[in-house]
Enzyme design. Sequence first.
Site, PDB file in Angstrom:
ATOM      1  N   GLU A  37       0.827  -1.211   0.000  1.00 32.28           N
ATOM      2  CA  GLU A  37       0.000   0.000   0.000  1.00 32.28           C
ATOM      3  C   GLU A  37       0.861   1.261   0.000  1.00 32.28           C
ATOM      4  O   GLU A  37       0.536   2.245  -0.660  1.00 32.28           O
ATOM      5  CB  GLU A  37      -0.958  -0.011   1.196  1.00 32.28           C
ATOM      6  CG  GLU A  37      -2.109  -0.994   1.044  1.00 32.28           C
ATOM      7  CD  GLU A  37      -2.950  -0.721  -0.192  1.00 32.28           C
ATOM      8  OE1 GLU A  37      -3.167   0.457  -0.539  1.00 32.28           O
ATOM      9  OE2 GLU A  37      -3.377  -1.685  -0.836  1.00 32.28           O
ATOM     10  N   TYR A 120      -7.090   6.742   3.663  1.00 33.96           N
ATOM     11  CA  TYR A 120      -7.191   5.719   2.631  1.00 33.96           C
ATOM     12  C   TYR A 120      -6.333   4.509   2.980  1.00 33.96           C
ATOM     13  O   TYR A 120      -6.793   3.361   2.909  1.00 33.96           O
ATOM     14  CB  TYR A 120      -6.773   6.253   1.251  1.00 33.96           C
ATOM     15  CG  TYR A 120      -6.519   5.106   0.297  1.00 33.96           C
ATOM     16  CD1 TYR A 120      -7.579   4.442  -0.305  1.00 33.96           C
ATOM     17  CD2 TYR A 120      -5.228   4.620   0.082  1.00 33.96           C
ATOM     18  CE1 TYR A 120      -7.367   3.340  -1.130  1.00 33.96           C
ATOM     19  CE2 TYR A 120      -5.005   3.524  -0.732  1.00 33.96           C
ATOM     20  CZ  TYR A 120      -6.081   2.890  -1.334  1.00 33.96           C
ATOM     21  OH  TYR A 120      -5.865   1.784  -2.118  1.00 33.96           O
ATOM     22  N   ASP A 138     -10.063   4.766  -3.651  1.00 37.74           N
ATOM     23  CA  ASP A 138      -8.936   5.257  -4.429  1.00 37.74           C
ATOM     24  C   ASP A 138      -9.430   5.838  -5.754  1.00 37.74           C
ATOM     25  O   ASP A 138     -10.637   5.892  -6.013  1.00 37.74           O
ATOM     26  CB  ASP A 138      -7.899   4.147  -4.644  1.00 37.74           C
ATOM     27  CG  ASP A 138      -8.233   3.220  -5.799  1.00 37.74           C
ATOM     28  OD1 ASP A 138      -9.430   3.089  -6.143  1.00 37.74           O
ATOM     29  OD2 ASP A 138      -7.298   2.619  -6.369  1.00 37.74           O
TER      30      ASP A 138
END
Length: 291
Positions: A37, A120, A138
Amino acid sequence: MDYAPVVSRTLRWYAHAARDLPWRRPDAGPWAIMVSEFMLQQTPVARVLQPWQDWVQRWPTPAALADAPSGEAVRAWGRLGYPRRALRLHQAATAIRDDHDGQVPDDYQALLALPGVGSYTAAAIASFAFGRRHVVLDTNVRRVQARIATGIEFPATAPTAAERLLAEQFLPTEPARAARWAVASMELGALICTARGPQCDQCPVRTDCAWHRAGRPAHEGPARVGQRYQGTDRQCRGALLAVLRSSDDAVPAEELDTAWPDRAQRERALASLITDRLVVAVGPDRYALPD
């Protein structure tokens, strides 16, 4: 509106169309997913695959990374771009080692408290690593839901409160299914519902898509401008870091001078690298990655 049929069709499509990415495999633990990520922020999958593999082999746990010098994290980051992410990941690993017994926390708020982890990233890690129910919004997901639900080609430049409310309407109630939807909708945007050249004829939810039914009207909002890289301070910073990464010792200033011709820009970029703690001054006119 009931988006359950959209979710079901997307999940069926994902079951056979998903890319075989190593951080999605069953043996990828929370730390490997967390590393992915960080690396995938503003960086295409193809560029991340090898650096991710190298990283998790070298530092298979947060403690392994935390015990290494932060400069080694910057060195290993290579040319992924936005190297501050390497420092933030090192800082997050240190916090995990010191405050969470070396285990990536499974709680959204605990994740959010880690260095470099925004809303996020916290939602993505909680969802993909632990199967939690969170909105993972996203760029790809925002585009998918904008086209399906609102009939516009592109969403606003930055996420809005209305988008998050809309995303909640898509999100299944059952956590495991919600986590599956998060990754499946992201994949749909990456492979089919792309920004350029969307493949509507292959889309599993085209009959549910307001944008497709409306004849795919052109974007009427502000012009979408891509980020320029050539000749920017960001490129200059990357060139200076490349020199420093190639050496195990401190580098003299004159060696950095050869990496970028514009002196004013070079000095500005070097000063910003020092401010960001990506570079340290070692004695007079010598520079190195941080310890």
